[in-house]
Design a protein around this motif. Structure first.
Motif, PDB file in Angstrom:
ATOM      1  N   UNK A 276       0.839  -1.204   0.000  1.00 53.41           N
ATOM      2  CA  UNK A 276       0.000   0.000   0.000  1.00 53.41           C
ATOM      3  C   UNK A 276       0.873   1.253   0.000  1.00 53.41           C
ATOM      4  N   UNK A 277       1.273   1.670  -1.160  1.00 53.23           N
ATOM      5  CA  UNK A 277       2.189   2.817  -1.234  1.00 53.23           C
ATOM      6  C   UNK A 277       1.513   4.097  -0.754  1.00 53.23           C
ATOM      7  N   UNK A 278       0.171   4.132  -0.864  1.00 53.19           N
ATOM      8  CA  UNK A 278      -0.572   5.318  -0.417  1.00 53.19           C
ATOM      9  C   UNK A 278      -0.280   5.630   1.042  1.00 53.19           C
ATOM     10  N   UNK A 279       0.031   4.584   1.835  1.00 51.67           N
ATOM     11  CA  UNK A 279       0.215   4.779   3.273  1.00 51.67           C
ATOM     12  C   UNK A 279       1.387   5.707   3.563  1.00 51.67           C
ATOM     13  N   UNK A 280       2.404   5.714   2.705  1.00 52.90           N
ATOM     14  CA  UNK A 280       3.499   6.645   2.983  1.00 52.90           C
ATOM     15  C   UNK A 280       3.591   7.801   1.983  1.00 52.90           C
ATOM     16  N   UNK A 281       3.006   7.618   0.797  1.00 47.70           N
ATOM     17  CA  UNK A 281       3.126   8.704  -0.175  1.00 47.70           C
ATOM     18  C   UNK A 281       2.311   9.932   0.235  1.00 47.70           C
ATOM     19  N   UNK A 282       1.269   9.719   1.035  1.00 47.44           N
ATOM     20  CA  UNK A 282       0.447  10.864   1.444  1.00 47.44           C
ATOM     21  C   UNK A 282       0.899  11.515   2.747  1.00 47.44           C
ATOM     22  N   UNK A 283       1.981  10.969   3.327  1.00 44.13           N
ATOM     23  CA  UNK A 283       2.380  11.431   4.663  1.00 44.13           C
ATOM     24  C   UNK A 283       2.801  12.901   4.743  1.00 44.13           C
ATOM     25  N   UNK A 284       3.529  13.335   3.722  1.00 46.03           N
ATOM     26  CA  UNK A 284       4.039  14.715   3.728  1.00 46.03           C
ATOM     27  C   UNK A 284       2.893  15.708   3.807  1.00 46.03           C
ATOM     28  N   UNK A 285       1.897  15.525   2.924  1.00 44.61           N
ATOM     29  CA  UNK A 285       0.764  16.454   2.880  1.00 44.61           C
ATOM     30  C   UNK A 285      -0.009  16.409   4.195  1.00 44.61           C
ATOM     31  N   UNK A 286      -0.166  15.213   4.736  1.00 42.62           N
ATOM     32  CA  UNK A 286      -0.905  15.018   5.984  1.00 42.62           C
ATOM     33  C   UNK A 286      -0.248  15.786   7.143  1.00 42.62           C
ATOM     34  N   UNK A 287       1.072  15.690   7.217  1.00 41.70           N
ATOM     35  CA  UNK A 287       1.754  16.354   8.340  1.00 41.70           C
ATOM     36  C   UNK A 287       1.952  17.845   8.098  1.00 41.70           C
ATOM     37  N   UNK A 288       2.103  18.213   6.821  1.00 44.94           N
ATOM     38  CA  UNK A 288       2.249  19.646   6.496  1.00 44.94           C
ATOM     39  C   UNK A 288       1.022  20.416   6.980  1.00 44.94           C
ATOM     40  N   UNK A 289      -0.136  19.794   6.820  1.00 47.03           N
ATOM     41  CA  UNK A 289      -1.379  20.420   7.262  1.00 47.03           C
ATOM     42  C   UNK A 289      -1.364  20.641   8.775  1.00 47.03           C
ATOM     43  N   UNK A 290      -0.811  19.690   9.496  1.00 51.15           N
ATOM     44  CA  UNK A 290      -0.735  19.802  10.953  1.00 51.15           C
ATOM     45  C   UNK A 290       0.248  20.903  11.349  1.00 51.15           C
ATOM     46  N   UNK A 291       1.377  20.943  10.633  1.00 52.69           N
ATOM     47  CA  UNK A 291       2.354  22.005  10.883  1.00 52.69           C
ATOM     48  C   UNK A 291       1.683  23.363  10.741  1.00 52.69           C
ATOM     49  N   UNK A 292       0.938  23.535   9.629  1.00 58.48           N
ATOM     50  CA  UNK A 292       0.312  24.825   9.337  1.00 58.48           C
ATOM     51  C   UNK A 292      -0.792  25.138  10.342  1.00 58.48           C
ATOM     52  N   UNK A 293      -1.497  24.115  10.763  1.00 57.24           N
ATOM     53  CA  UNK A 293      -2.576  24.310  11.732  1.00 57.24           C
ATOM     54  C   UNK A 293      -2.015  24.825  13.059  1.00 57.24           C
ATOM     55  N   UNK A 294      -0.945  24.190  13.518  1.00 62.94           N
ATOM     56  CA  UNK A 294      -0.361  24.633  14.797  1.00 62.94           C
ATOM     57  C   UNK A 294       0.151  26.072  14.677  1.00 62.94           C
ATOM     58  N   UNK A 295       0.805  26.342  13.549  1.00 64.53           N
ATOM     59  CA  UNK A 295       1.330  27.705  13.336  1.00 64.53           C
ATOM     60  C   UNK A 295       0.224  28.744  13.424  1.00 64.53           C
ATOM     61  N   UNK A 296      -0.868  28.425  12.763  1.00 60.10           N
ATOM     62  CA  UNK A 296      -1.984  29.364  12.732  1.00 60.10           C
ATOM     63  C   UNK A 296      -2.586  29.513  14.131  1.00 60.10           C
ATOM     64  N   UNK A 297      -2.653  28.421  14.860  1.00 57.36           N
ATOM     65  CA  UNK A 297      -3.198  28.450  16.225  1.00 57.36           C
ATOM     66  C   UNK A 297      -2.318  29.255  17.184  1.00 57.36           C
ATOM     67  N   UNK A 298      -1.022  29.299  16.873  1.00 49.76           N
ATOM     68  CA  UNK A 298      -0.110  30.000  17.797  1.00 49.76           C
ATOM     69  C   UNK A 298       0.081  31.473  17.427  1.00 49.76           C
ATOM     70  N   UNK A 299      -0.580  31.921  16.376  1.00 45.55           N
ATOM     71  CA  UNK A 299      -0.465  33.322  15.962  1.00 45.55           C
ATOM     72  C   UNK A 299      -0.879  34.214  17.126  1.00 45.55           C
ATOM     73  N   UNK A 300      -0.078  35.236  17.355  1.00 45.50           N
ATOM     74  CA  UNK A 300      -0.435  36.187  18.405  1.00 45.50           C
ATOM     75  C   UNK A 300       0.166  35.842  19.761  1.00 45.50           C
ATOM     76  N   UNK A 301       0.785  34.656  19.884  1.00 44.42           N
ATOM     77  CA  UNK A 301       1.366  34.291  21.191  1.00 44.42           C
ATOM     78  C   UNK A 301       2.740  34.912  21.387  1.00 44.42           C
ATOM     79  N   UNK A 302       3.345  35.392  20.300  1.00 44.20           N
ATOM     80  CA  UNK A 302       4.714  35.910  20.405  1.00 44.20           C
ATOM     81  C   UNK A 302       5.741  34.826  20.102  1.00 44.20           C
ATOM     82  N   UNK A 303       5.298  33.577  20.015  1.00 42.58           N
ATOM     83  CA  UNK A 303       6.220  32.504  19.611  1.00 42.58           C
ATOM     84  C   UNK A 303       6.385  32.605  18.099  1.00 42.58           C
TER      85      UNK A 303
END
Ligand code: PMP
Ligand code: GLN
Length: 380
Positions: A276-303
């Motif tokens: 099942x190559x899909x299991x790892x080929x989609x990983x980058x996009x999946x985690x990039x979304x999490x990276x961006x979500x956390x960044x957006x959530x931390x806006x305004x904290x000064x971090x």
């Protein structure tokens, strides 16, 4: 007792995870996902156990799993890895790295290590009687100054350990780095240990430059991988090392009298699941979304986020928010804000204080949201 590692304490990952439990903090420190792994894979493990695959498998790893690994690597990186001679399945990537060091190091040898570095590398080198020669990545983009590397090379240099995508910074190697590495090791007997456990956790359209893509470099390399990172099962502690036959022959001499062979039902399950190559080929996009979500959530904290192009991690600068050292600040956030992170100074032998801490964003959105809320309440 005469300690072999007199200056080494408990790993920061255990320290911060224990502190998180003690203070009921949300743990964005140690790198592990809190979302479930693929049920198809857990079902395959249960099936393997029921089918009676519960005894020792081949010392180098289940042959059918090694075949799947070779196919995967040769497709992804255009390499010519042979499943019989060039791959050994190991209990995790960390063990693969340790065994590679133990295979090649003699007392008095030197190994080039880029800092910040994953915290097992230097103790692995020192326990083998060798010396780590540290080179600091250039803050704030954590790039390599190759002139500095070449200045440190001498007759005692036995190896260079590299790591891309990089823990803790998320920096990723470019073709220029590969060319510089090639120039640096040309004409020497230097080995490369390449830690590629985050091979599929790569963002923003970047490509993972595996050492296996470059036959001249692969010929002198031990390349280390982790199933834990690829299939969201860090607790399985299963990975593998790839090296050309003469190097792998020596690696196996060390391996056979250490763990001998790894967990059998999981190897059976992985051999079936790797199609099942899909299991790892989609990983980058999946985690990039999490990276961006956390960044957006931390806006305004000064971090302030520093760029990350791969791994589970993003560094945030707290410059201007606190004068505390990284260690003090990480402890303070755990105890007072209820969010655990990792001080980047823990990835240096001699602490460096750039006022940056590492966040693991490989978490459910609800976890990231709750952590960010606590941080907003505390910091704003
Ligand atoms: N190298 C790096 C840089 C890592 O972050 C990890 C994750 N723990 C590993 C190696 C090894 O992973 P494991 O031993 O859990 O497979
Ligand atoms: N690789 C993980 C991290 O960097 C932790 C692994 C460990 O706890 N040894 O957080």
């Amino acid at each position: 007792m005469h300690s072999k590692l007199p200056n080494i304490g408990t790993t920061i990952f255990t320290v911060m995870s224990s502190l998180a439990v003690q203070h009921q903090a949300i743990n964005l420190g140690q790198g592990f996902p809190d979302f479930p792994m693929d049920e198809r894979l857990t079902d395959l493990v249960a099936k393997a156990m029921r089918d009676g695959h519960n005894q020792y498998v081949h010392m180098c790893g289940l042959p059918s799993l090694r075949e799947r690994i070779a196919e995967k690597l040769n497709t992804a990186y255009g390499s010519q890895v042979h499943s019989d001679t060039d791959i050994t399945v190991t209990p995790g990537g960390t063990y693969a790295i340790y065994t590679a060091f133990t295979t090649i190091l003699q007392p008095g040898d030197e190994v080039i290590v880029f800092e910040p570095a994953y915290d097992s590398y230097i103790p692995n080198i020192e326990v083998n009687g060798a010396k780590a020669i540290s080179i600091h990545l250039e803050y704030p983009d954590y790039s390599i100054n190759w002139e500095k590397v070449r200045e440190k090379i001498n007759d005692k240099t036995r190896a260079i350990i590299i790591n891309t995508p990089h823990n803790p910074t998320g920096s990723v190697w470019s073709e220029k780095d590969i060319a510089e590495l090639r120039q640096t090791v040309a004409g020497t007997g230097i080995y490369i240990i390449s830690d590629e456990v985050y091979e599929h956790l790569i963002f923003d359209g970047k490509t993972h430059l595996s050492i296996l893509k470059y036959p001249d470099l692969a010929a002198r390399s031990f390349v280390c991988f982790s199933f834990g990172k690829v299939y969201h099962c860090t607790g399985w502690k299963l990975g593998y090392c790839v090296a050309p036959e003469p190097l792998m022959k020596e690696f196996r001499k060390v391996h056979q009298f250490n763990c001998f062979t790894c967990n059998s039902p999981m190897q059976h399950a992985l051999a079936a699941f790797m199609e099942h190559r899909d299991a790892y080929l989609g990983l980058g996009a999946f985690l990039q979304q999490k990276r961006d979500f956390l960044q957006q959530q931390l806006t305004g904290t000064g971090l302030k986020p520093l760029p990350t192009y791969g791994s589970y991690f993003q560094l945030y600068s707290y410059e201007g928010l606190s004068e505390a050292t990284e260690n003090e600040f990480a402890i303070q956030l755990t105890k007072e804000a209820g969010v655990a992170t990792i001080p980047v100074s823990a990835f240096y032998k001699q602490p460096v204080d750039n006022k940056v801490i590492r966040f693991c964003f490989a978490k459910k959105e609800i976890t990231l949201e709750a952590a960010a809320e606590r941080l907003r309440r505390y910091l704003i």
